[in-house]
Design a protein around this motif. Structure first.
Motif, PDB file in Angstrom:
ATOM      1  N   GLY A  34     -26.211   9.648  -9.671  1.00 38.22           N
ATOM      2  CA  GLY A  34     -25.117  10.431 -10.225  1.00 38.22           C
ATOM      3  C   GLY A  34     -25.539  11.317 -11.374  1.00 38.22           C
ATOM      4  O   GLY A  34     -26.725  11.378 -11.730  1.00 38.22           O
ATOM      5  N   TRP A  35     -24.545  11.987 -11.925  1.00 36.76           N
ATOM      6  CA  TRP A  35     -24.741  12.874 -13.065  1.00 36.76           C
ATOM      7  C   TRP A  35     -23.765  12.488 -14.179  1.00 36.76           C
ATOM      8  O   TRP A  35     -22.597  12.186 -13.912  1.00 36.76           O
ATOM      9  N   PHE A  36     -24.282  12.535 -15.387  1.00 34.45           N
ATOM     10  CA  PHE A  36     -23.488  12.357 -16.583  1.00 34.45           C
ATOM     11  C   PHE A  36     -23.729  13.579 -17.466  1.00 34.45           C
ATOM     12  O   PHE A  36     -24.668  14.353 -17.228  1.00 34.45           O
ATOM     13  N   ARG A  37     -22.907  13.734 -18.492  1.00 35.27           N
ATOM     14  CA  ARG A  37     -23.134  14.819 -19.437  1.00 35.27           C
ATOM     15  C   ARG A  37     -22.736  14.387 -20.851  1.00 35.27           C
ATOM     16  O   ARG A  37     -21.903  13.503 -21.013  1.00 35.27           O
ATOM     17  N   ALA A  49     -20.934  11.035  -8.763  1.00 35.61           N
ATOM     18  CA  ALA A  49     -21.870  10.079  -8.173  1.00 35.61           C
ATOM     19  C   ALA A  49     -21.837  10.191  -6.664  1.00 35.61           C
ATOM     20  O   ALA A  49     -20.855  10.679  -6.083  1.00 35.61           O
ATOM     21  N   ILE A  50     -22.915   9.715  -6.033  1.00 43.74           N
ATOM     22  CA  ILE A  50     -23.030   9.778  -4.578  1.00 43.74           C
ATOM     23  C   ILE A  50     -23.789   8.553  -4.097  1.00 43.74           C
ATOM     24  O   ILE A  50     -24.745   8.101  -4.745  1.00 43.74           O
ATOM     25  N   ASN A  51     -23.394   7.996  -2.966  1.00 39.74           N
ATOM     26  CA  ASN A  51     -24.109   6.832  -2.445  1.00 39.74           C
ATOM     27  C   ASN A  51     -25.294   7.293  -1.598  1.00 39.74           C
ATOM     28  O   ASN A  51     -25.537   8.487  -1.436  1.00 39.74           O
ATOM     29  N   TYR A  58     -17.893  10.636  -5.607  1.00 41.48           N
ATOM     30  CA  TYR A  58     -16.856  10.288  -6.588  1.00 41.48           C
ATOM     31  C   TYR A  58     -17.015  11.190  -7.790  1.00 41.48           C
ATOM     32  O   TYR A  58     -18.137  11.405  -8.257  1.00 41.48           O
ATOM     33  N   TYR A  59     -15.892  11.719  -8.294  1.00 41.27           N
ATOM     34  CA  TYR A  59     -15.938  12.699  -9.370  1.00 41.27           C
ATOM     35  C   TYR A  59     -15.023  12.326 -10.522  1.00 41.27           C
ATOM     36  O   TYR A  59     -13.975  11.701 -10.325  1.00 41.27           O
ATOM     37  N   THR A 102     -22.222   2.000  -4.203  1.00 39.24           N
ATOM     38  CA  THR A 102     -21.166   2.959  -3.920  1.00 39.24           C
ATOM     39  C   THR A 102     -20.983   3.922  -5.093  1.00 39.24           C
ATOM     40  O   THR A 102     -21.155   3.554  -6.252  1.00 39.24           O
ATOM     41  N   ALA A 103     -20.598   5.139  -4.731  1.00 43.70           N
ATOM     42  CA  ALA A 103     -20.368   6.152  -5.767  1.00 43.70           C
ATOM     43  C   ALA A 103     -19.193   5.755  -6.653  1.00 43.70           C
ATOM     44  O   ALA A 103     -19.211   5.976  -7.859  1.00 43.70           O
TER      45      ALA A 103
END
Length: 127
Positions: A34-37, A49-51, A58-59, A102-103
């Motif tokens: 996934g990505w965070f900021r 995030a992505i599985n 998931y956003y 899981t995302a």
């Protein structure tokens, strides 16, 4: 040990687009990514995030409809396509690997779900 290296950050005007990439070395297995900021003066927050299969991403509510996460397992790379960017999207963006599968779990657990972080890539949205 997995290492994550982000690229693609930079400056863009409001309404513009950027695509971030995260190249992973090592074995990812079936873990979610996934990505965070983190914006200046603020806490790090979950973005997307992505599985492993790439299904059911998931956003965070703040980015739904504008940011799209995708994954190419053959290249061990995760992407974040960012469209219709706003000044409030300005932040350092971090790629992350989670032991969850899981995302949604990665999104709900957020910072607690991350076992490996990238070094971050800055994104600035301004006119």
């Amino acid at each position: 040990q997995v290492q994550l290296v982000e690229s693609g950050g930079g400056w863009v005007q409001p309404g513009g687009s950027l695509r971030l990439s995260c190249a992973a070395s090592g074995t990812l297995g079936d873990k979610a990514m996934g990505w965070f900021r983190q914006a200046p003066g603020k806490e790090r927050e979950f973005v997307a995030a992505i599985n492993w299969s790439g299904s059911m991403p998931y956003y965070a509510d703040s980015v739904k409809g504008r940011l799209t996460i995708s994954r190419d397992n053959a290249k061990n790379t995760v992407y974040l396509q960012m469209n219709s960017l706003k000044p409030e999207d300005t932040a350092v963006y971090y790629c992350a690997l989670s032991p969850t599968r899981t995302a949604q779990a990665m999104g709900l657990l957020a910072l607690e779900s991350v076992e490996v972080w990238g070094q971050g890539t800055p994104v600035t949205v301004s006119s």
